[in-house]
Design a protein around this motif. Structure first.
Motif, short mmCIF file in Angstrom:
data_model
loop_
_atom_site.label_atom_id
_atom_site.label_comp_id
_atom_site.label_asym_id
_atom_site.label_seq_id
_atom_site.Cartn_x
_atom_site.Cartn_y
_atom_site.Cartn_z
N LYS A 33 32.55 35.79 9.20
CA LYS A 33 31.62 34.69 9.53
C LYS A 33 30.58 35.15 10.55
O LYS A 33 29.44 34.76 10.53
N ASN A 36 27.41 36.31 8.91
CA ASN A 36 26.56 35.37 8.17
C ASN A 36 26.22 34.16 9.04
O ASN A 36 26.41 33.01 8.66
N TYR A 38 24.12 31.19 10.59
CA TYR A 38 23.02 30.35 10.07
C TYR A 38 21.76 30.55 10.90
O TYR A 38 21.81 30.49 12.14
N PRO A 40 17.83 29.08 11.30
CA PRO A 40 16.94 27.98 10.86
C PRO A 40 15.69 28.55 10.20
O PRO A 40 15.24 29.65 10.55
#
Length: 397
Positions: A33, A36, A38, A40
């Motif tokens: 995780k 990857n 997030y 914007p």
């Protein structure tokens, strides 16, 4: 007993191995995780432009219907059978052209009789004048009775009156004979003939034969609102231009210009002027009737067509922005502006006249504001955007 303890040791070992594997797996997922995370999306790109400063002419715009400058009904003024039609329906005619001919024979005969009656009365008057003169000479010389001179003088006067009546009858006969030819009183285009050759016309009424419409120039009448009438008068009062200027004029003898466009046109390409202003307001509609005139030499403007008419008013330096950049809601018009930190700000504006595809902004914006002109749907008040200045050539369109 010993076997049971052995199995318990083996179970504990397996449990420890499974716990280690589970912990190792959890740490392995966490690392996946971490790879990857997030991110914007970047702020949306919008095109911005500064309000332009230019000379803008304000207008008063109204709608109306094009009217012919003159319309004449051609009617039969004497009774008779229609003998000739000397035109093609729709053609241009000139004043003095003979358009219809009614059978003249009975009116020519009446004119001859009236002329003969005049000649007879003229001869009778000559004899009566001689008799009256001779009787007067004899009476003055006491060679004849006074009463004879009086009688012959009265006879002379009666014959003179009969001559005047005969001349009047001759004039009437000549008029009736002339009415047998229906002549165009104005230049213009003529309608279809409403009566065909061979029909009896003028029997008990002045039969309508055709109509002539003059379309050069043409008029357009509009009803100006009371508010605009007062606005113009206040401007003239402030400038001191009321003295010596008639209503509808901008200077002594100079009428206010007017521009016209047809229903399928955006440009006001027909140039004219104010021609007449009603001397009173209509209290029922609170409007003032005003008529404009256009030369229409090419006859493009047809009576009955819908038209938009505008009157140039004051020319002032104003800020203008693209009409597409101004949005509206229940509170009125507003613009989306990008501030110094590239955030979108909503600004309420007071708009003025439309100048092509640009709109005058009277209040709410400055020349330094970066107004969103393209991509405004991507912008929300308080959100970040990536502004890009519009090209000068595109901004000037």
């Amino acid at each position: 007993m010993r076997r049971i303890r052995l199995w318990r040791r083996r179970g504990a070992t397996i449990t420890c191995v499974m716990l280690v594997a589970a912990v190792t797996g959890v740490h392995g997922c966490k690392h996946e995780k971490d790879g990857n995370v997030y991110a914007p999306p970047p702020p949306p790109e919008v095109i911005v432009a500064n309000p332009a400063e230019k000379e803008v002419t304000s207008y008063l715009t109204y709608t109306g219907v094009i009217e012919a400058s003159e319309t004449v009904e051609l009617r039969a003024r004497v009774q008779g059978f229609l003998e000739r039609v000397n035109f093609t329906p729709g053609q241009r005619v000139k004043a003095g052209d003979v358009l219809f001919v009614i059978d003249k024979r009975q009116y020519a005969a009446a004119e001859e009789r009236a002329r003969a009656a005049v000649a007879a009365q003229e001869a009778a008057l000559v004899g009566a004048e001689n008799d009256a003169r001779l009787a007067r000479e004899l009476a003055d010389q006491r060679a004849g009775p006074e009463i004879d001179a009086i009688i012959k003088a009265a006879r002379r006067d009666v014959v003179a009156t009969d001559l005047a009546q005969a001349k009047a009858q001759l004039t009437e006969a000549q008029l009736n004979l002339g009415y047998c030819e229906v002549i165009a009183p104005i230049d213009g285009r003529i309608s279809d003939n409403y009566v065909d050759i061979g029909n009896l016309v003028g029997r008990g009424e002045t039969t309508l034969l055709a109509e002539i419409v003059r379309t050069a120039p043409v008029f357009v009448s509009v009803d100006v609102s009371e508010a605009d009438v007062l606005r113009v008068r206040r401007e003239r009062e402030a400038s001191g231009d009321l003295v010596g200027i008639e209503p509808g004029q901008i200077a002594p003898g100079v009428w206010r210009p007017a521009e016209l466009s047809l229903a399928d046109e955006d440009e006001f390409r027909f140039k004219g002027r104010v021609d007449y202003v009603d001397p009173r307001m209509n209290p029922e509609t609170a409007t003032l009737r005003l008529r404009t005139m256009y030369e229409n030499k090419d006859e493009v403007l047809l009576p009955g067509l819908f038209a938009r008419v505008r009157f140039p008013m004051a020319t002032t330096k104003s800020l203008v922005v693209s009409e597409a950049a101004l949005l509206s809601d229940q509170l009125g018009r507003y613009a989306m502006v990008v501030n110094d930190t590239d955030e979108v700000v909503q600004k309420r504006v007071k708009i003025g006249a439309l100048d092509g595809d640009m709109r005058v902004v009277e209040e709410g914006l400055t020349a330094q504001d970066r107004v969103i002109v393209l991509g405004v749907l991507k912008a929300r008040p308080g959100s970040k955007v990536s502004p890009k200045m519009q090209e000068p050539a595109a901004q000037g369109r």
